[in-house]
Design an enzyme around this catalytic site. Structure first.
Site, PDB file in Angstrom:
ATOM      1  N   SER A 145       0.845  -1.191   0.087  1.00 18.08           N
ATOM      2  CA  SER A 145      -0.024   0.154  -0.041  1.00 18.08           C
ATOM      3  C   SER A 145       0.903   1.079   0.113  1.00 18.08           C
ATOM      4  O   SER A 145       2.036   1.287   0.425  1.00 18.08           O
ATOM      5  CB  SER A 145      -0.845   0.004   1.171  1.00 18.08           C
ATOM      6  OG  SER A 145      -1.670   1.129   1.310  1.00 18.08           O
ATOM      7  N   TYR A 158      -1.546  -0.754  10.282  1.00 22.18           N
ATOM      8  CA  TYR A 158      -1.650  -1.336   8.753  1.00 22.18           C
ATOM      9  C   TYR A 158      -0.512  -0.879   7.970  1.00 22.18           C
ATOM     10  O   TYR A 158       0.222  -1.520   7.257  1.00 22.18           O
ATOM     11  CB  TYR A 158      -2.916  -0.581   8.335  1.00 22.18           C
ATOM     12  CG  TYR A 158      -3.145  -0.831   6.728  1.00 22.18           C
ATOM     13  CD1 TYR A 158      -3.506  -2.151   6.174  1.00 22.18           C
ATOM     14  CD2 TYR A 158      -2.843   0.289   5.818  1.00 22.18           C
ATOM     15  CE1 TYR A 158      -3.492  -2.317   5.090  1.00 22.18           C
ATOM     16  CE2 TYR A 158      -3.166  -0.007   4.572  1.00 22.18           C
ATOM     17  CZ  TYR A 158      -3.357  -1.295   3.842  1.00 22.18           C
ATOM     18  OH  TYR A 158      -3.879  -1.595   2.816  1.00 22.18           O
TER      19      TYR A 158
END
Length: 269
Positions: A145, A158
């Site tokens: 990401s 995350y």
């Protein structure tokens, strides 16, 4: 059927998290290019739905799988070996996001994010390596990401897990290059999927709502087309997103101090 990317025609490609979102879109793109797919996710019924919608549906194998289950991964790889005999690409796409401030996040939630987004990914990859290397090398793809490059509010664990995945991929690439293994990492920005609805809040419960940025982002189909184009060109560092995400990724490499200022002023949730 017209095949756009002949580089994946007849290749055996395993996609995790294939029951929706980016995984489903990648499956459609690759199946249209003639790939033979292995589709994994926890929900058997959704995998069946995806498979029946693909070209040459009968040629694709579905394996309902919880990627955090070590023994289930071992059994899945044994089934692939028995039914297909080999594996060309592994696309590690399964994952879970976060929407919580650091001070509101429990340690159990932190551990769950790392278990899904890091430990399960590297465990599956390590177990799949013998199949990938059997014919002189294959390709491993990690869906990280942009958050793993920049780190933002509400996504601390995350971001950390996705960053760890990126660096593990770098080491894997270096260690197994001579054996013919290709390793690519994709860094998505915002993509219009259910990822924010399924994101964990601080206590581990599901957020259950769509972010504005997610709702206005590129479609999963647009993302998949860009991703496959980059992968067949043997790109290894692939950033796909809007202008702000691509700029953030670039600044993270050129000027970390400027990046920190940009993040402090950003409006994310």
């Amino acid at each position: 059927m017209t095949i756009k990317n002949t580089a994946v025609n007849n290749r055996v490609i395993w996609i995790t998290g294939a029951s929706g979102g980016i995984g489903e879109a990648l499956a459609r793109e690759l199946a249209a290019d003639g790939a033979r797919l292995i589709l994994s996710a926890r929900r058997q019924s959704e995998l069946e739905r995806v498979r029946t919608s693909l070209p040459n549906a009968a040629s694709h194998l579905i394996l309902a799988l919880d990627i955090t289950d070590h023994d289930a991964i071992t059994a899945a790889i044994a089934e692939i070996k028995q039914q297909i005999g080999g594996l060309d690409w592994l696309i590690n796409n399964a994952g879970i996001s976060q929407r919580a401030l650091i001070t509101d996040t429990t340690l159990d939630t932190e551990r769950k994010l790392f278990e899904v987004d890091y430990f399960s990914q590297i465990n599956l990859t390590r177990q799949a390596l013998p199949l990938l290397l059997a014919d002189g090398g294959g390709k491993v793809v990690f869906v990280s990401s942009v958050a793993g490059l920049v780190g933002t509010q509400y996504r601390a664990s995350y971001s950390a897990a996705k960053a760890a995945l990126h660096l593990w991929a770098n080491s894997l690439r270096a260690e197994l290059f001579e054996q013919g293994l290709s390793v690519a990492t994709i860094f998505p920005g915002f993509v219009n999927t259910e990822v924010s609805r399924n994101a964990l809040t601080g206590d581990g419960s599901v957020l259950g709502e769509m972010d504005d940025a997610q709702a206005k982002a590129m479609s999963a189909e647009q993302f998949a087309e860009k991703a496959v184009k980059a992968l067949v060109k043997d790109k290894n560092y692939i950033v796909i997103g809007g202008l702000k995400e691509r700029l953030g990724a670039l600044v993270s490499r050129l000027s970390p101090e400027l990046l920190y200022k940009m993040i402090r002023k950003s409006n994310v949730r």
